[in-house]
Design a protein around this motif. Structure first.
Motif, PDB file in Angstrom:
ATOM      1  N   ASP A  61     110.830 -22.519  16.704  1.00 33.98           N
ATOM      2  CA  ASP A  61     109.556 -23.182  16.438  1.00 33.98           C
ATOM      3  C   ASP A  61     109.222 -23.081  14.953  1.00 33.98           C
ATOM      4  O   ASP A  61     108.814 -24.064  14.328  1.00 33.98           O
ATOM      5  CB  ASP A  61     108.462 -22.539  17.286  1.00 33.98           C
ATOM      6  N   ARG A  62     109.418 -21.904  14.377  1.00 31.20           N
ATOM      7  CA  ARG A  62     109.156 -21.705  12.946  1.00 31.20           C
ATOM      8  C   ARG A  62     110.029 -22.628  12.100  1.00 31.20           C
ATOM      9  O   ARG A  62     109.548 -23.285  11.165  1.00 31.20           O
ATOM     10  CB  ARG A  62     109.393 -20.247  12.578  1.00 31.20           C
ATOM     11  N   GLY A  63     111.313 -22.687  12.424  1.00 31.13           N
ATOM     12  CA  GLY A  63     112.222 -23.518  11.651  1.00 31.13           C
ATOM     13  C   GLY A  63     111.894 -24.992  11.739  1.00 31.13           C
ATOM     14  O   GLY A  63     111.951 -25.721  10.743  1.00 31.13           O
ATOM     15  N   ARG A  64     111.537 -25.444  12.925  1.00 32.42           N
ATOM     16  CA  ARG A  64     111.213 -26.868  13.090  1.00 32.42           C
ATOM     17  C   ARG A  64     109.893 -27.223  12.425  1.00 32.42           C
ATOM     18  O   ARG A  64     109.749 -28.327  11.864  1.00 32.42           O
ATOM     19  CB  ARG A  64     111.221 -27.233  14.576  1.00 32.42           C
ATOM     20  N   GLN A  65     108.945 -26.307  12.463  1.00 29.72           N
ATOM     21  CA  GLN A  65     107.699 -26.559  11.738  1.00 29.72           C
ATOM     22  C   GLN A  65     107.948 -26.590  10.230  1.00 29.72           C
ATOM     23  O   GLN A  65     107.329 -27.382   9.506  1.00 29.72           O
ATOM     24  CB  GLN A  65     106.664 -25.494  12.100  1.00 29.72           C
ATOM     25  N   PHE A  66     108.843 -25.732   9.763  1.00 27.73           N
ATOM     26  CA  PHE A  66     109.194 -25.755   8.343  1.00 27.73           C
ATOM     27  C   PHE A  66     109.780 -27.109   7.962  1.00 27.73           C
ATOM     28  O   PHE A  66     109.379 -27.721   6.958  1.00 27.73           O
ATOM     29  CB  PHE A  66     110.193 -24.636   8.052  1.00 27.73           C
ATOM     30  N   LYS A  67     110.708 -27.603   8.751  1.00 28.58           N
ATOM     31  CA  LYS A  67     111.325 -28.896   8.440  1.00 28.58           C
ATOM     32  C   LYS A  67     110.288 -30.010   8.485  1.00 28.58           C
ATOM     33  O   LYS A  67     110.337 -30.946   7.660  1.00 28.58           O
ATOM     34  CB  LYS A  67     112.470 -29.174   9.413  1.00 28.58           C
ATOM     35  N   ALA A  68     109.358 -29.910   9.404  1.00 22.59           N
ATOM     36  CA  ALA A  68     108.295 -30.914   9.472  1.00 22.59           C
ATOM     37  C   ALA A  68     107.420 -30.874   8.224  1.00 22.59           C
ATOM     38  O   ALA A  68     106.999 -31.924   7.717  1.00 22.59           O
ATOM     39  CB  ALA A  68     107.448 -30.683  10.722  1.00 22.59           C
ATOM     40  N   GLN A  69     107.163 -29.686   7.719  1.00 29.65           N
ATOM     41  CA  GLN A  69     106.355 -29.559   6.504  1.00 29.65           C
ATOM     42  C   GLN A  69     107.107 -30.076   5.282  1.00 29.65           C
ATOM     43  O   GLN A  69     106.496 -30.650   4.371  1.00 29.65           O
ATOM     44  CB  GLN A  69     105.923 -28.107   6.305  1.00 29.65           C
ATOM     45  N   VAL A  70     108.420 -29.865   5.236  1.00 28.40           N
ATOM     46  CA  VAL A  70     109.216 -30.414   4.128  1.00 28.40           C
ATOM     47  C   VAL A  70     109.174 -31.937   4.170  1.00 28.40           C
ATOM     48  O   VAL A  70     109.009 -32.590   3.132  1.00 28.40           O
ATOM     49  CB  VAL A  70     110.672 -29.905   4.195  1.00 28.40           C
ATOM     50  N   LYS A  71     109.302 -32.505   5.365  1.00 27.37           N
ATOM     51  CA  LYS A  71     109.226 -33.958   5.502  1.00 27.37           C
ATOM     52  C   LYS A  71     107.858 -34.472   5.080  1.00 27.37           C
ATOM     53  O   LYS A  71     107.748 -35.492   4.374  1.00 27.37           O
ATOM     54  CB  LYS A  71     109.511 -34.360   6.955  1.00 27.37           C
ATOM     55  N   LYS A  72     106.818 -33.768   5.478  1.00 29.14           N
ATOM     56  CA  LYS A  72     105.454 -34.157   5.103  1.00 29.14           C
ATOM     57  C   LYS A  72     105.275 -34.090   3.591  1.00 29.14           C
ATOM     58  O   LYS A  72     104.667 -34.980   2.976  1.00 29.14           O
ATOM     59  CB  LYS A  72     104.457 -33.227   5.791  1.00 29.14           C
ATOM     60  N   LEU A  73     105.829 -33.039   2.978  1.00 26.67           N
ATOM     61  CA  LEU A  73     105.757 -32.910   1.522  1.00 26.67           C
ATOM     62  C   LEU A  73     106.478 -34.072   0.847  1.00 26.67           C
ATOM     63  O   LEU A  73     105.973 -34.649  -0.134  1.00 26.67           O
ATOM     64  CB  LEU A  73     106.368 -31.583   1.088  1.00 26.67           C
ATOM     65  N   ALA A  74     107.668 -34.421   1.347  1.00 25.71           N
ATOM     66  CA  ALA A  74     108.438 -35.519   0.768  1.00 25.71           C
ATOM     67  C   ALA A  74     107.641 -36.821   0.806  1.00 25.71           C
ATOM     68  O   ALA A  74     107.655 -37.608  -0.157  1.00 25.71           O
ATOM     69  CB  ALA A  74     109.757 -35.676   1.505  1.00 25.71           C
ATOM     70  N   GLU A  75     106.946 -37.041   1.898  1.00 24.42           N
ATOM     71  CA  GLU A  75     106.126 -38.261   2.021  1.00 24.42           C
ATOM     72  C   GLU A  75     104.975 -38.247   1.028  1.00 24.42           C
ATOM     73  O   GLU A  75     104.653 -39.273   0.421  1.00 24.42           O
ATOM     74  CB  GLU A  75     105.611 -38.378   3.451  1.00 24.42           C
ATOM     75  N   ARG A  76     104.366 -37.076   0.836  1.00 17.77           N
ATOM     76  CA  ARG A  76     103.254 -36.982  -0.124  1.00 17.77           C
ATOM     77  C   ARG A  76     103.751 -37.180  -1.544  1.00 17.77           C
ATOM     78  O   ARG A  76     103.087 -37.851  -2.359  1.00 17.77           O
ATOM     79  CB  ARG A  76     102.573 -35.610   0.002  1.00 17.77           C
ATOM     80  N   VAL A  77     104.905 -36.623  -1.849  1.00 21.88           N
ATOM     81  CA  VAL A  77     105.475 -36.795  -3.185  1.00 21.88           C
ATOM     82  C   VAL A  77     105.811 -38.274  -3.434  1.00 21.88           C
ATOM     83  O   VAL A  77     105.559 -38.802  -4.520  1.00 21.88           O
ATOM     84  CB  VAL A  77     106.729 -35.918  -3.348  1.00 21.88           C
ATOM     85  N   ALA A  78     106.361 -38.931  -2.427  1.00 23.53           N
ATOM     86  CA  ALA A  78     106.712 -40.343  -2.561  1.00 23.53           C
ATOM     87  C   ALA A  78     105.470 -41.200  -2.831  1.00 23.53           C
ATOM     88  O   ALA A  78     105.547 -42.220  -3.525  1.00 23.53           O
ATOM     89  CB  ALA A  78     107.427 -40.827  -1.300  1.00 23.53           C
ATOM     90  N   ARG A  79     104.331 -40.764  -2.290  1.00 23.89           N
ATOM     91  CA  ARG A  79     103.078 -41.493  -2.517  1.00 23.89           C
ATOM     92  C   ARG A  79     102.377 -41.049  -3.798  1.00 23.89           C
ATOM     93  O   ARG A  79     101.318 -41.570  -4.141  1.00 23.89           O
ATOM     94  CB  ARG A  79     102.131 -41.288  -1.334  1.00 23.89           C
ATOM     95  N   GLY A  80     102.962 -40.065  -4.475  1.00 22.31           N
ATOM     96  CA  GLY A  80     102.366 -39.565  -5.702  1.00 22.31           C
ATOM     97  C   GLY A  80     101.192 -38.657  -5.487  1.00 22.31           C
ATOM     98  O   GLY A  80     100.373 -38.464  -6.394  1.00 22.31           O
ATOM     99  N   GLU A  81     101.104 -38.039  -4.298  1.00 16.01           N
ATOM    100  CA  GLU A  81      99.948 -37.209  -3.966  1.00 16.01           C
ATOM    101  C   GLU A  81     100.182 -35.714  -4.220  1.00 16.01           C
ATOM    102  O   GLU A  81      99.227 -34.964  -4.340  1.00 16.01           O
ATOM    103  CB  GLU A  81      99.561 -37.397  -2.495  1.00 16.01           C
ATOM    104  N   ALA A  82     101.418 -35.261  -4.226  1.00 21.26           N
ATOM    105  CA  ALA A  82     101.695 -33.826  -4.360  1.00 21.26           C
ATOM    106  C   ALA A  82     101.518 -33.381  -5.794  1.00 21.26           C
ATOM    107  O   ALA A  82     101.792 -34.118  -6.737  1.00 21.26           O
ATOM    108  CB  ALA A  82     103.110 -33.507  -3.888  1.00 21.26           C
ATOM    109  N   SER A  83     101.028 -32.145  -5.945  1.00 25.95           N
ATOM    110  CA  SER A  83     100.857 -31.603  -7.301  1.00 25.95           C
ATOM    111  C   SER A  83     101.520 -30.254  -7.385  1.00 25.95           C
ATOM    112  O   SER A  83     101.828 -29.641  -6.360  1.00 25.95           O
ATOM    113  CB  SER A  83      99.373 -31.477  -7.627  1.00 25.95           C
TER     114      SER A  83
END
Length: 208
Positions: free
Chosen positions: A186-208
């Motif tokens: 569960d921890r590992g899959r949540q981590f991968k989900a958060q990495v994917k979410k981060l990638a999407e935010r970076v692609a939209r220019g939202e991550a800092s």
């Protein structure tokens, strides 16, 4: 390089850097696997050797065991959630060069973090701690630049901000998962989900 030997012949299969899975322990695993198939005749001809070499290049390992979890803006993420103890964590630290950011923490299993301090200092450029064991690890590794996260999503964001382009970020907790998660999977899959979410935010220019 990985070599095969059979019936007096020595043949090069591929370079260690070509393997799809990192780490000296995985080199040992590959050598054992190659040794196991030598008597089968698979490596007796060039097509067989090429097929084995390509399989070793393509194999990305098992889920949660130094598993590639994506690349975000030049930073490579790895999911090593199965590292629920210090010995497993040691293998992850030996698997990567600099710059390396490690996400660690969870429920303390009374691991010997002080005994791992020398290697951790040599290998880790930045440490992001989370969970119940965060103060325990922080006390054991005071010389490593570090920060605390409120949870896994926060830890992924902090790790991304702290890691330069070209660096590696690995979740290798060294602890059990039961303080915040159902289990290490569960921890590992949540981590991968958060990495994917981060990638999407970076692609939209939202991550800092």
């Amino acid at each position: 390089a990985i070599w095969s030997t059979w019936r007096g012949r020595v043949e090069r299969l591929l370079g260690v850097s070509e393997l799809g899975i990192p780490g000296p322990h995985n080199v040992d695993n590959v050598l054992a696997a190659v040794a196991a198939i030598c008597p089968l005749g698979t490596l007796d001809d060039e097509p067989g050797r090429q097929a084995v070499a390509q399989a070793l290049r393509d194999f990305q390992g098992l889920e949660h065991r130094i598993e590639p979890a994506g690349t975000v803006n030049g930073r490579r993420f790895y999911n090593d959630s199965k590292a629920t103890n210090v010995d497993s964590m040691r293998q992850a630290l030996l698997s990567f060069g600099h710059p390396l950011t490690v996400l660690a923490g969870g429920r303390d299993k009374h691991g010997d973090f002080p005994g791992l301090a020398k290697l951790a200092q040599e290998r880790i450029d930045h440490l992001v701690l989370f969970g119940e064991a965060a103060p325990v690890i922080a006390q054991a590794w005071p010389r490593i630049p570090q920060e605390r996260a409120s949870g896994l999503e926060d830890a992924v964001r902090r790790a991304y901000r702290a890691t330069p382009e070209g660096g590696v970020i690995v979740l290798s907790p060294g602890c059990a998962s039961f303080d915040m998660f159902r289990d290490y999977e569960d921890r590992g899959r949540q981590f991968k989900a958060q990495v994917k979410k981060l990638a999407e935010r970076v692609a939209r220019g939202e991550a800092s």
